[in-house]
Design a protein around this motif. Structure first.
Motif, PDB file in Angstrom:
ATOM      1  N   ALA A  29       3.217   6.018  -5.407  1.00  0.00           N
ATOM      2  CA  ALA A  29       3.174   6.008  -7.091  1.00  0.00           C
ATOM      3  C   ALA A  29       1.691   7.102  -7.377  1.00  0.00           C
ATOM      4  N   SER A  30       0.879   6.893  -6.551  1.00  0.00           N
ATOM      5  CA  SER A  30      -0.130   7.920  -6.886  1.00  0.00           C
ATOM      6  C   SER A  30       0.014   9.476  -6.526  1.00  0.00           C
ATOM      7  N   GLY A  31       1.118   9.358  -5.610  1.00  0.00           N
ATOM      8  CA  GLY A  31       1.535  10.877  -5.319  1.00  0.00           C
ATOM      9  C   GLY A  31       2.082  11.277  -6.475  1.00  0.00           C
ATOM     10  N   LYS A  32       3.341  10.536  -6.874  1.00  0.00           N
ATOM     11  CA  LYS A  32       4.084  11.096  -8.056  1.00  0.00           C
ATOM     12  C   LYS A  32       3.465  11.330  -9.352  1.00  0.00           C
ATOM     13  N   LEU A  33       2.396  10.579  -9.679  1.00  0.00           N
ATOM     14  CA  LEU A  33       1.297  10.577 -10.774  1.00  0.00           C
ATOM     15  C   LEU A  33       0.375  11.676 -10.692  1.00  0.00           C
ATOM     16  N   ASP A  34       0.181  12.087  -9.600  1.00  0.00           N
ATOM     17  CA  ASP A  34      -0.977  13.146  -9.305  1.00  0.00           C
ATOM     18  C   ASP A  34      -2.182  12.410  -9.451  1.00  0.00           C
ATOM     19  N   ALA A  35      -2.358  11.145  -9.023  1.00  0.00           N
ATOM     20  CA  ALA A  35      -3.644  10.347  -9.248  1.00  0.00           C
ATOM     21  C   ALA A  35      -4.515  10.367  -7.972  1.00  0.00           C
ATOM     22  N   ARG A  36      -5.706  10.172  -8.220  1.00  0.00           N
ATOM     23  CA  ARG A  36      -6.831   9.930  -6.897  1.00  0.00           C
ATOM     24  C   ARG A  36      -7.174   8.750  -6.498  1.00  0.00           C
ATOM     25  N   ASN A  37      -6.992   7.837  -7.331  1.00  0.00           N
ATOM     26  CA  ASN A  37      -7.125   6.352  -6.977  1.00  0.00           C
ATOM     27  C   ASN A  37      -6.403   5.283  -7.620  1.00  0.00           C
ATOM     28  N   LYS A  38      -6.562   3.977  -7.354  1.00  0.00           N
ATOM     29  CA  LYS A  38      -5.695   2.984  -7.713  1.00  0.00           C
ATOM     30  C   LYS A  38      -5.912   2.836  -9.332  1.00  0.00           C
ATOM     31  N   THR A  39      -6.909   2.999  -9.936  1.00  0.00           N
ATOM     32  CA  THR A  39      -7.353   2.857 -11.288  1.00  0.00           C
ATOM     33  C   THR A  39      -6.486   3.982 -11.939  1.00  0.00           C
ATOM     34  N   GLN A  40      -6.659   5.210 -11.410  1.00  0.00           N
ATOM     35  CA  GLN A  40      -5.863   6.338 -12.227  1.00  0.00           C
ATOM     36  C   GLN A  40      -4.524   6.244 -12.055  1.00  0.00           C
ATOM     37  N   HIS A  69       0.761  -1.180   0.020  1.00  0.00           N
ATOM     38  CA  HIS A  69       0.047  -0.055  -0.036  1.00  0.00           C
ATOM     39  C   HIS A  69       0.923   1.324  -0.024  1.00  0.00           C
ATOM     40  N   ALA A  70       1.876   1.105   0.639  1.00  0.00           N
ATOM     41  CA  ALA A  70       2.836   2.182   0.655  1.00  0.00           C
ATOM     42  C   ALA A  70       3.426   2.497  -0.972  1.00  0.00           C
ATOM     43  N   HIS A  71       3.716   1.628  -1.414  1.00  0.00           N
ATOM     44  CA  HIS A  71       4.346   1.785  -2.746  1.00  0.00           C
ATOM     45  C   HIS A  71       3.125   2.293  -3.655  1.00  0.00           C
ATOM     46  N   LEU A  72       1.982   1.926  -3.724  1.00  0.00           N
ATOM     47  CA  LEU A  72       0.831   2.497  -4.248  1.00  0.00           C
ATOM     48  C   LEU A  72       0.473   3.718  -4.036  1.00  0.00           C
ATOM     49  N   GLN A  73       0.615   4.171  -2.771  1.00  0.00           N
ATOM     50  CA  GLN A  73       0.338   5.801  -2.275  1.00  0.00           C
ATOM     51  C   GLN A  73       1.529   6.509  -3.138  1.00  0.00           C
TER      52      GLN A  73
END
Length: 214
Positions: A174-185, A168-172
């Protein structure tokens, strides 16, 4: 001509521009061309895999005419945008203007070859870094890849021999770096920014359970 790497979300073009002699895009007091990272031509180059033309008679011109490259052209001029997508996670683009005609397939093919040769040579000479500032780490990429293939956090943790919390930390991250709001984005943006390639990932994709060939 304008040759540059493409930035990750929230990053600027500074340090990514490799060459520019585009008239009207540089001022004596500001040596860097005044091109925003979210310029419409650069945004489209992120997802394109073949050179495209920006010209007034095209259906998509209304979305692209706000590009700084179009503003610098004559009203009837055309711009060729040639993306470089063959060296993930690096992405780049070569943009050429001043055209008084509409290039066809052979010219676009030649532009594609020129772009491939230019970026490949620069990479081979270590004139630029293949990694991008703000890009995902190798482990973050792998977690996002497995997520793209439908693996749950528990399955990813078992496959990579890491904890559920670390997944979950890796996904979080990655989401921050990609400016994404959820897992799909996060998955969609990772593909758009060349951080993962599903085609390349198929070779190392985990086998699908419960699936049989007929």
């Amino acid at each position: 001509m304008f040759l540059t790497g493409l930035p990750m979300p929230g990053r600027t073009l500074e340090m990514l521009i490799l060459y520019s002699d585009w008239p009207g895009l540089a001022e004596p007091s500001m040596p860097l061309p005044q091109v925003r990272p979210d310029d419409p031509a650069l945004e489209l180059a992120l997802i394109a895999h073949w050179p495209f033309v920006i010209a007034p008679e095209q259906a998509c011109y209304d979305e692209l005419k706000g590009s700084r490259f179009c503003e610098a052209e004559s009203p009837e001029g055309a711009v060729i945008v040639a993306p470089f997508q063959s060296h993930n996670p690096y992405q780049g683009v070569l943009i050429a203007g001043g055209l008084d005609h509409r290039p066809g397939g052979p010219e676009l093919g030649a532009m594609n070859d020129l772009t491939m040769a230019a970026f490949s040579r620069l990479l081979g000479m270590d004139e630029m870094m293949a990694e991008r500032a703000g890009g995902l780490s190798p482990r973050e990429r792998r977690v996002v890849e497995l997520t793209a293939f439908g693996k749950t956090a528990s399955e990813i943790a078992e496959m990579l021999q890491i904890s559920h919390r670390t997944v979950h930390a890796h996904l979080q991250n990655a989401s921050g770096k990609l400016d994404a709001r959820n897992k799909t984005q996060t998955v969609v943006e990772a593909i758009r920014y060349g951080q993962i390639s599903l085609a390349a990932s198929l070779a190392k994709a985990p086998p699908r359970t419960g699936f049989q060939y007929s």
